[in-house]
Design an enzyme around this catalytic site. Structure first.
Site, PDB file in Angstrom:
ATOM      1  N   GLY A   1     -50.459   7.128   6.154  1.00  0.00           N
ATOM      2  CA  GLY A   1     -51.624   8.015   6.094  1.00  0.00           C
ATOM      3  C   GLY A   1     -52.921   7.297   5.740  1.00  0.00           C
TER       4      GLY A   1
ATOM      5  CE  LYS B 185     -60.903  19.030  -2.678  1.00  0.00           C
ATOM      6  NZ  LYS B 185     -61.535  19.777  -3.773  1.00  0.00           N
TER       7      LYS B 185
ATOM      8  CE1 TYR C 103     -57.679  17.127  -2.881  1.00  0.00           C
ATOM      9  CE2 TYR C 103     -58.129  15.365  -1.308  1.00  0.00           C
ATOM     10  CZ  TYR C 103     -58.502  16.114  -2.404  1.00  0.00           C
ATOM     11  OH  TYR C 103     -59.714  15.880  -3.012  1.00  0.00           O
TER      12      TYR C 103
ATOM     13  CB  ILE D 267     -65.528  14.205 -11.162  1.00  0.00           C
ATOM     14  CG1 ILE D 267     -64.809  13.045 -10.458  1.00  0.00           C
ATOM     15  CG2 ILE D 267     -66.980  14.289 -10.680  1.00  0.00           C
ATOM     16  CD1 ILE D 267     -64.537  13.276  -8.975  1.00  0.00           C
TER      17      ILE D 267
ATOM     18  CB  SER E 211     -62.566  14.810  -0.283  1.00  0.00           C
ATOM     19  OG  SER E 211     -61.984  13.551  -0.050  1.00  0.00           O
TER      20      SER E 211
HETATM   21  P1  NAD Z   1     -59.109  15.995 -12.144  1.00  0.00           P
HETATM   22  O1  NAD Z   1     -57.701  16.372 -11.843  1.00  0.00           O
HETATM   23  O2  NAD Z   1     -59.346  14.968 -13.169  1.00  0.00           O
HETATM   24  O3  NAD Z   1     -59.944  17.296 -12.531  1.00  0.00           O
HETATM   25  C1  NAD Z   1     -59.638  18.567 -12.021  1.00  0.00           C
HETATM   26  C2  NAD Z   1     -59.655  19.526 -13.186  1.00  0.00           C
HETATM   27  O4  NAD Z   1     -59.397  20.842 -12.698  1.00  0.00           O
HETATM   28  C3  NAD Z   1     -58.581  19.222 -14.230  1.00  0.00           C
HETATM   29  O5  NAD Z   1     -59.161  19.246 -15.507  1.00  0.00           O
HETATM   30  C4  NAD Z   1     -57.582  20.350 -14.065  1.00  0.00           C
HETATM   31  O6  NAD Z   1     -56.936  20.666 -15.289  1.00  0.00           O
HETATM   32  C5  NAD Z   1     -58.460  21.474 -13.564  1.00  0.00           C
HETATM   33  N1  NAD Z   1     -57.791  22.482 -12.746  1.00  0.00           N
HETATM   34  C6  NAD Z   1     -56.975  22.287 -11.688  1.00  0.00           C
HETATM   35  N2  NAD Z   1     -56.597  23.464 -11.163  1.00  0.00           N
HETATM   36  C7  NAD Z   1     -57.203  24.427 -11.909  1.00  0.00           C
HETATM   37  C8  NAD Z   1     -57.220  25.844 -11.866  1.00  0.00           C
HETATM   38  N3  NAD Z   1     -56.513  26.510 -10.944  1.00  0.00           N
HETATM   39  N4  NAD Z   1     -57.950  26.513 -12.760  1.00  0.00           N
HETATM   40  C9  NAD Z   1     -58.664  25.845 -13.709  1.00  0.00           C
HETATM   41  N5  NAD Z   1     -58.684  24.511 -13.803  1.00  0.00           N
HETATM   42  C10 NAD Z   1     -57.960  23.808 -12.917  1.00  0.00           C
HETATM   43  O7  NAD Z   1     -59.771  15.574 -10.741  1.00  0.00           O
HETATM   44  P2  NAD Z   1     -61.164  14.881 -10.461  1.00  0.00           P
HETATM   45  O8  NAD Z   1     -60.905  13.513  -9.988  1.00  0.00           O
HETATM   46  O9  NAD Z   1     -62.086  15.121 -11.586  1.00  0.00           O
HETATM   47  O10 NAD Z   1     -61.616  15.718  -9.183  1.00  0.00           O
HETATM   48  C11 NAD Z   1     -62.465  16.846  -9.291  1.00  0.00           C
HETATM   49  C12 NAD Z   1     -62.640  17.462  -7.932  1.00  0.00           C
HETATM   50  O11 NAD Z   1     -63.171  16.491  -7.041  1.00  0.00           O
HETATM   51  C13 NAD Z   1     -61.348  17.954  -7.282  1.00  0.00           C
HETATM   52  O12 NAD Z   1     -61.624  19.161  -6.602  1.00  0.00           O
HETATM   53  C14 NAD Z   1     -61.006  16.851  -6.315  1.00  0.00           C
HETATM   54  O13 NAD Z   1     -60.247  17.338  -5.224  1.00  0.00           O
HETATM   55  C15 NAD Z   1     -62.376  16.402  -5.889  1.00  0.00           C
HETATM   56  N6  NAD Z   1     -62.398  15.021  -5.409  1.00  0.00           N
HETATM   57  C16 NAD Z   1     -61.943  14.022  -6.210  1.00  0.00           C
HETATM   58  C17 NAD Z   1     -61.932  12.711  -5.755  1.00  0.00           C
HETATM   59  C18 NAD Z   1     -61.391  11.597  -6.604  1.00  0.00           C
HETATM   60  O14 NAD Z   1     -61.065  10.544  -6.043  1.00  0.00           O
HETATM   61  N7  NAD Z   1     -61.286  11.742  -7.913  1.00  0.00           N
HETATM   62  C19 NAD Z   1     -62.432  12.419  -4.474  1.00  0.00           C
HETATM   63  C20 NAD Z   1     -62.910  13.468  -3.682  1.00  0.00           C
HETATM   64  C21 NAD Z   1     -62.892  14.767  -4.169  1.00  0.00           C
HETATM   65  C1  WQD Z   2     -58.116   2.852  -1.987  1.00  0.00           C
HETATM   66  C2  WQD Z   2     -57.645   1.589  -1.273  1.00  0.00           C
HETATM   67  C3  WQD Z   2     -55.402   1.770  -0.466  1.00  0.00           C
HETATM   68  C4  WQD Z   2     -53.537   2.020  -4.424  1.00  0.00           C
HETATM   69  C5  WQD Z   2     -57.832   8.837  -1.892  1.00  0.00           C
HETATM   70  C6  WQD Z   2     -57.706  10.162  -1.196  1.00  0.00           C
HETATM   71  C7  WQD Z   2     -59.064  10.735  -0.953  1.00  0.00           C
HETATM   72  C8  WQD Z   2     -59.914  10.770  -2.225  1.00  0.00           C
HETATM   73  C9  WQD Z   2     -59.913   9.467  -2.933  1.00  0.00           C
HETATM   74  C10 WQD Z   2     -59.738  12.923  -3.225  1.00  0.00           C
HETATM   75  C11 WQD Z   2     -56.849   1.885  -0.005  1.00  0.00           C
HETATM   76  C12 WQD Z   2     -55.494   0.703  -1.529  1.00  0.00           C
HETATM   77  C13 WQD Z   2     -54.442   1.912  -3.393  1.00  0.00           C
HETATM   78  C14 WQD Z   2     -52.622   0.950  -4.633  1.00  0.00           C
HETATM   79  C15 WQD Z   2     -53.615  -0.224  -2.789  1.00  0.00           C
HETATM   80  N1  WQD Z   2     -59.413  11.701  -3.175  1.00  0.00           N
HETATM   81  N2  WQD Z   2     -54.489   0.824  -2.606  1.00  0.00           N
HETATM   82  N3  WQD Z   2     -52.703  -0.118  -3.815  1.00  0.00           N
HETATM   83  O1  WQD Z   2     -56.754   6.380  -0.273  1.00  0.00           O
HETATM   84  O2  WQD Z   2     -59.223   5.778  -0.115  1.00  0.00           O
HETATM   85  O3  WQD Z   2     -58.552   7.954  -1.040  1.00  0.00           O
HETATM   86  O4  WQD Z   2     -58.565   9.018  -3.114  1.00  0.00           O
HETATM   87  O5  WQD Z   2     -60.372  13.549  -2.426  1.00  0.00           O
HETATM   88  O6  WQD Z   2     -58.856  12.005  -0.443  1.00  0.00           O
HETATM   89  O7  WQD Z   2     -57.035   9.960   0.038  1.00  0.00           O
HETATM   90  O8  WQD Z   2     -58.123   5.940  -2.373  1.00  0.00           O
HETATM   91  O9  WQD Z   2     -57.749   4.674  -4.430  1.00  0.00           O
HETATM   92  O10 WQD Z   2     -55.747   5.608  -3.207  1.00  0.00           O
HETATM   93  O11 WQD Z   2     -57.005   3.707  -2.198  1.00  0.00           O
HETATM   94  O12 WQD Z   2     -53.625  -1.214  -2.082  1.00  0.00           O
HETATM   95  O13 WQD Z   2     -51.750   1.011  -5.507  1.00  0.00           O
HETATM   96  O14 WQD Z   2     -56.749   0.894  -2.146  1.00  0.00           O
HETATM   97  O15 WQD Z   2     -54.503   1.401   0.549  1.00  0.00           O
HETATM   98  O16 WQD Z   2     -57.146   0.867   0.915  1.00  0.00           O
HETATM   99  P1  WQD Z   2     -58.114   6.463  -0.831  1.00  0.00           P
HETATM  100  P2  WQD Z   2     -57.111   5.020  -3.148  1.00  0.00           P
END
Ligand code: NAD
Ligand code: WQD
Length: 352
Positions: free
Chosen positions: A299, A158, A154, A17, A129
């Protein structure tokens, strides 16, 4: 969109992101400083961001828990605001290694806030999240929905960060903080040059489906076919990563004139089942996605989608990209980069 805040520190800016956000900031005319320790990303993403943005960005290799490094960044770079993406994000891994998650996600954000406070930088956008809602009883989920009883470190990390950020904003009204609660970010930049590059076997649905489509994995395990949803599979609010990052720019814009602690959901307001996602991906890619229905994943919740009214009213933000665009962009990224950023031609020259 043009922003008045000009110099933005993006922690975790090499990640999925964060890299899309860094590009959006370059396109909005901002100077971007990325701090990333590359624990889950590669510098190649930033090279491609600079290439797409037509402009160099500043990359600092380091850890957000390194107070001395943070101090020197704030001293040197005249930062106006921070987008804080850095953190660990695997739910399953957090259960096995909770201390790593509390250290990185909680201590990392604490150290960042201390350094910001010392430097007099008090505008912060935090990546939260929808996981903080736990297993909500009613849909859609609004910001007023109580945060749930969380079952993994996790999610707790958050929620803890959100709570101390709120305390911080109450303690000193010069802080302007946004906690953005992401639903399920998917998709990639339309160029196919940047996207999600998970290490190892993906945990999340879209990266897993993409790797099945490209032939790296044999089939998708659908976790549960017996939920009380329209087809028995789990329902989520998938949001295009470009819509998500646009929400960050709108939040930054709002923080210019808005003090205190603010929570905004970033979702589309629409839920799709796993089987609907499989069909949409098949349409977008022209590939078939073999799958097997297996028992539920521990979960997991049945369904979750966002009430988007608060972000619309207060940020004038709404997600505009539909499911087909999400899938087409996810597939373009995966098919052009079957091994993610590895073994790709390097453009690292454009990163300073
Ligand atoms: P990502 O792992 O691709 O990006 C996180 C980045 O942070 C990576 O480049 C990693 O190298 C860097 N990083 C981790 N720990 C670090 C540290 N201590 N110091 C410096 N850099 C560090 O993840 P993402 O999907 O881009 O997610 C970004 C943020 O959004 C995260 O905080 C994640 O928890 C949150 N988030 C992601 C999702 C999702 O589904 N992708 C959903 C909800 C929230
Ligand atoms: C989506 C749907 C699974 C994989 C997670 C974290 C959440 C947030 C986003 C960071 C669900 C189903 C998945 C697979 C499947 N991350 N699934 N087979 O669980 O909604 O959220 O990522 O903050 O905190 O919990 O996302 O993409 O894992 O799952 O059937 O191999 O797909 O059961 O219904 P989720 P997901």
């Amino acid at each position: 969109m043009q922003l008045k805040l000009r110099r933005i520190l993006v922690t975790g800016g090499a990640g999925y992101i964060g890299s899309h956000a860094a590009l959006a900031l370059l396109e909005a005319g901002c100077d971007v400083v990325v701090l990333d320790n590359l624990c889950n990303s590669s510098k190649e993403s930033l090279a491609r961001v600079a290439h797409l943005g037509g402009r160099a960005l500043n990359f600092v290799l380091g850890d957000v828990r390194d107070s001395d490094l943070l101090r020197s960044i704030f001293a040197d770079k005249e930062i106006d605001a921070v987008l804080h993406f850095a953190g660990l994000k695997s739910v399953g891994e957090s259960v096995g290694n909770p201390l790593a998650y509390y250290d990185n996600n909680v201590s990392g954000t604490l150290k960042l806030c201390e350094a910001m406070s010392d430097a007099g930088v008090r505008k912060l956008v935090f990546s939260s999240s929808a996981t903080v809602y736990g297993d909500p009883h009613e849909m859609p989920v609004s910001e007023a929905t109580p945060t749930g009883s969380l079952t993994n470190p996790y999610g707790r990390s958050k929620l803890i960060v959100e709570q101390f950020l709120q305390d911080l904003a109450i303690s000193d009204d010069r802080w302007s903080i946004a906690a953005l609660r992401y639903f399920n970010p998917v998709g990639a930049h339309s160029s196919g040059l940047i996207g999600e590059d998970p290490g190892g076997i993906p945990n999340n649905l879209l990266p897993y489906i993409s790797q099945v489509a490209v032939g790296k994995l044999d089939f998708l395990s659908v976790f549960g076919g017996d939920y009380s949803t329209r087809d028995g599979t789990g329902v989520r609010d998938y949001i295009h990563v470009l819509d998500l990052v646009h929400g960050h720019l709108c939040a930054l814009d709002a923080l210019q004139n808005r003090a205190g602690f603010n929570i905004w959901n970033l979702g589309t307001g629409r839920g799709y089942s796993v089987l609907e996602i499989i069909s949409a991906f098949e349409r977008a890619s022209g590939r078939s996605i073999p799958y097997k229905i297996v028992p539920r994943r521990q979960g997991d919740i049945k369904e979750c989608w966002a009430d988007t009214a608060k972000a619309l009213a207060e940020l004038k933000w709404v997600a505009v990209r539909g499911l087909d665009e999400m899938m087409i962009d996810a597939w373009r990224w995966q098919s052009l980069n079957p091994n993610g950023y590895h073994k790709a031609p390097s453009r690292t020259d454009s990163v300073k």
